[in-house]
Design an enzyme around this catalytic site. Structure first.
Site, PDB file in Angstrom:
ATOM      1  N   SER A  17       0.858  -1.191   0.000  1.00 55.99           N
ATOM      2  CA  SER A  17       0.000   0.000   0.000  1.00 55.99           C
ATOM      3  C   SER A  17       0.888   1.232   0.000  1.00 55.99           C
ATOM      4  O   SER A  17       1.638   1.476   0.951  1.00 55.99           O
ATOM      5  CB  SER A  17      -0.885   0.003   1.248  1.00 55.99           C
ATOM      6  OG  SER A  17      -1.355   1.325   1.470  1.00 55.99           O
ATOM      7  N   HIS A  41      -0.934  -1.306  -4.550  1.00 53.77           N
ATOM      8  CA  HIS A  41      -2.220  -0.967  -3.927  1.00 53.77           C
ATOM      9  C   HIS A  41      -2.287   0.545  -3.671  1.00 53.77           C
ATOM     10  O   HIS A  41      -1.448   1.105  -2.976  1.00 53.77           O
ATOM     11  CB  HIS A  41      -2.341  -1.743  -2.615  1.00 53.77           C
ATOM     12  CG  HIS A  41      -3.647  -1.599  -1.912  1.00 53.77           C
ATOM     13  ND1 HIS A  41      -4.749  -2.374  -2.231  1.00 53.77           N
ATOM     14  CD2 HIS A  41      -4.043  -0.798  -0.902  1.00 53.77           C
ATOM     15  CE1 HIS A  41      -5.761  -2.047  -1.428  1.00 53.77           C
ATOM     16  NE2 HIS A  41      -5.355  -1.083  -0.610  1.00 53.77           N
ATOM     17  N   ASP A  43      -4.532   3.580  -2.205  1.00 48.29           N
ATOM     18  CA  ASP A  43      -5.650   3.890  -1.309  1.00 48.29           C
ATOM     19  C   ASP A  43      -6.202   5.278  -1.592  1.00 48.29           C
ATOM     20  O   ASP A  43      -5.520   6.282  -1.385  1.00 48.29           O
ATOM     21  CB  ASP A  43      -5.184   3.816   0.146  1.00 48.29           C
ATOM     22  CG  ASP A  43      -4.984   2.383   0.599  1.00 48.29           C
ATOM     23  OD1 ASP A  43      -5.922   1.587   0.447  1.00 48.29           O
ATOM     24  OD2 ASP A  43      -3.887   2.064   1.087  1.00 48.29           O
ATOM     25  N   MET A  45      -8.959   8.014  -0.593  1.00 49.90           N
ATOM     26  CA  MET A  45      -9.855   8.392   0.515  1.00 49.90           C
ATOM     27  C   MET A  45     -10.376   9.806   0.288  1.00 49.90           C
ATOM     28  O   MET A  45      -9.635  10.680  -0.174  1.00 49.90           O
ATOM     29  CB  MET A  45      -9.105   8.343   1.838  1.00 49.90           C
ATOM     30  CG  MET A  45      -8.422   7.007   2.113  1.00 49.90           C
ATOM     31  SD  MET A  45      -7.689   7.003   3.755  1.00 49.90           S
ATOM     32  CE  MET A  45      -6.772   5.451   3.700  1.00 49.90           C
ATOM     33  N   HIS A  72      -8.075   1.005  -4.463  1.00 46.83           N
ATOM     34  CA  HIS A  72      -9.039   0.754  -3.383  1.00 46.83           C
ATOM     35  C   HIS A  72      -9.764   2.067  -3.099  1.00 46.83           C
ATOM     36  O   HIS A  72      -9.188   2.984  -2.509  1.00 46.83           O
ATOM     37  CB  HIS A  72      -8.249   0.251  -2.160  1.00 46.83           C
ATOM     38  CG  HIS A  72      -9.059   0.001  -0.942  1.00 46.83           C
ATOM     39  ND1 HIS A  72      -8.485  -0.207   0.297  1.00 46.83           N
ATOM     40  CD2 HIS A  72     -10.405  -0.091  -0.742  1.00 46.83           C
ATOM     41  CE1 HIS A  72      -9.427  -0.420   1.201  1.00 46.83           C
ATOM     42  NE2 HIS A  72     -10.604  -0.333   0.598  1.00 46.83           N
ATOM     43  N   MET A  74     -12.036   4.224  -1.156  1.00 45.88           N
ATOM     44  CA  MET A  74     -12.738   4.444   0.123  1.00 45.88           C
ATOM     45  C   MET A  74     -13.412   5.803   0.027  1.00 45.88           C
ATOM     46  O   MET A  74     -13.025   6.776   0.688  1.00 45.88           O
ATOM     47  CB  MET A  74     -11.728   4.376   1.278  1.00 45.88           C
ATOM     48  CG  MET A  74     -11.256   2.957   1.557  1.00 45.88           C
ATOM     49  SD  MET A  74      -9.740   2.917   2.533  1.00 45.88           S
ATOM     50  CE  MET A  74      -8.544   3.142   1.233  1.00 45.88           C
ATOM     51  N   MET A 144     -11.531  -6.013   5.074  1.00 44.39           N
ATOM     52  CA  MET A 144     -10.786  -5.031   5.873  1.00 44.39           C
ATOM     53  C   MET A 144     -10.494  -5.633   7.242  1.00 44.39           C
ATOM     54  O   MET A 144     -11.409  -6.093   7.935  1.00 44.39           O
ATOM     55  CB  MET A 144     -11.578  -3.726   6.028  1.00 44.39           C
ATOM     56  CG  MET A 144     -11.746  -2.924   4.744  1.00 44.39           C
ATOM     57  SD  MET A 144     -10.217  -2.560   3.844  1.00 44.39           S
ATOM     58  CE  MET A 144      -9.282  -1.617   5.064  1.00 44.39           C
ATOM     59  N   GLY A 149      -9.130   3.922   6.730  1.00 39.22           N
ATOM     60  CA  GLY A 149      -8.879   5.345   6.933  1.00 39.22           C
ATOM     61  C   GLY A 149      -7.408   5.687   7.162  1.00 39.22           C
ATOM     62  O   GLY A 149      -6.954   6.737   6.739  1.00 39.22           O
ATOM     63  N   ASP A 178      -6.548  -6.382   4.265  1.00 41.28           N
ATOM     64  CA  ASP A 178      -5.983  -5.036   4.247  1.00 41.28           C
ATOM     65  C   ASP A 178      -6.078  -4.419   5.640  1.00 41.28           C
ATOM     66  O   ASP A 178      -7.172  -4.178   6.143  1.00 41.28           O
ATOM     67  CB  ASP A 178      -6.771  -4.200   3.225  1.00 41.28           C
ATOM     68  CG  ASP A 178      -6.134  -2.856   2.953  1.00 41.28           C
ATOM     69  OD1 ASP A 178      -5.052  -2.563   3.494  1.00 41.28           O
ATOM     70  OD2 ASP A 178      -6.742  -2.086   2.163  1.00 41.28           O
ATOM     71  N   GLY A 179      -4.912  -4.172   6.219  1.00 41.33           N
ATOM     72  CA  GLY A 179      -4.863  -3.543   7.538  1.00 41.33           C
ATOM     73  C   GLY A 179      -4.088  -4.373   8.536  1.00 41.33           C
ATOM     74  O   GLY A 179      -4.485  -5.487   8.865  1.00 41.33           O
TER      75      GLY A 179
END
Ligand code: DX5
Ligand code: ZN
Length: 219
Positions: A17, A41, A43, A45, A72, A74, A144, A149, A178-179
């Protein structure tokens, strides 16, 4: 890295990520790890769906990689932005069930219509039950393992049964996690049936990223 690494016939893939990468030299950072990872990846947001803002399609357009970009989203109303991310170079676009509601299937089909692979992600409070009706269509389910976030949070082990549930339903697509993925948590997820590991802080903070990649993949 050996492309034949498999778990129940599935190749184990690592997608770093870039949230934890150095954005000032992003393309260099990506180029330096391409040899031993599988996807990149990204992210996205929006400050609404999650309490953080990162980047949009105009920035994705400038990400250079020989590997597929796994975007991804979000964000709220992802259907309004799918085209932009597809045109910016996304190979796969993953949207959240919680952001799509009853339109999930049509959003996944829209992603496909732009020539991308499609995936659906579920937040910790969302059960597998809520996405059962799109498992025939989704190339990936992204479970997730933190509240989305921010990078650097702790892995939620109580999400692991979702991975087992998906495989027990006969789902054969990619199951991503993920996470909080690191050398300790990745094997737990792989054992449950996950084959796509997303890792931000553990991977990018490692002094030896090749070794970190091997530890995550379990090779
Ligand atoms: C969280 C993001 C993740 C995050 C992972 O909302 O979707 O991709 O960057 O970071 P780590 O591995 O640090 O938990
Ligand atoms: Zn992510």
């Amino acid at each position: 890295m050996n492309d034949e690494i498999k778990n129940n016939g599935r190749k184990i893939k690592l997608a770093p990520s870039i949230l934890s990468a150095d954005f000032g030299r992003l393309n260099e950072e990506i180029a330096s790890v391409e040899e031993f990872v599988d996807l990149i990846h990204v992210d996205v947001m929006d400050g609404h769906f999650v309490p953080n803002i990162t980047l949009g399609a105009p920035v994705v357009k400038f990400i250079k990689s020989t590997l597929p970009l796994d975007v991804h989203l979000m964000i709220e109303n992802p259907d309004k932005f799918v085209k932009d991310f597809a045109e910016a170079g996304a190979k796969r676009i993953v949207v959240h069930k919680e952001a799509c509601g009853e339109n999930l299937r049509s959003v996944l089909m829209m992603i496909r219509s732009f020539g991308c692979e499609c995936g659906v992600s579920i937040k910790p409070a969302t059960p597998v039950e809520d996405i059962k009706n799109v498992l025939d269509l989704a190339d990936e389910v992204l479970v997730m393992t933190v509240e989305p976030g921010f990078g650097g949070q702790s892995f939620m082990e109580d999400m692991v049964p979702k991975i087992r549930e998906l495989r027990s339903l006969g789902y054969e697509g990619d199951i991503g996690v993920d996470g909080g993925i690191n050398d300790k948590t990745a094997p737990v997820c792989i054992d449950a049936g996950a084959n796509l590991l997303i890792s931000g802080s553990y991977f990018f903070k490692a002094a030896d990223k090749k070794e970190a990649a091997q530890k995550i993949k379990g090779v």
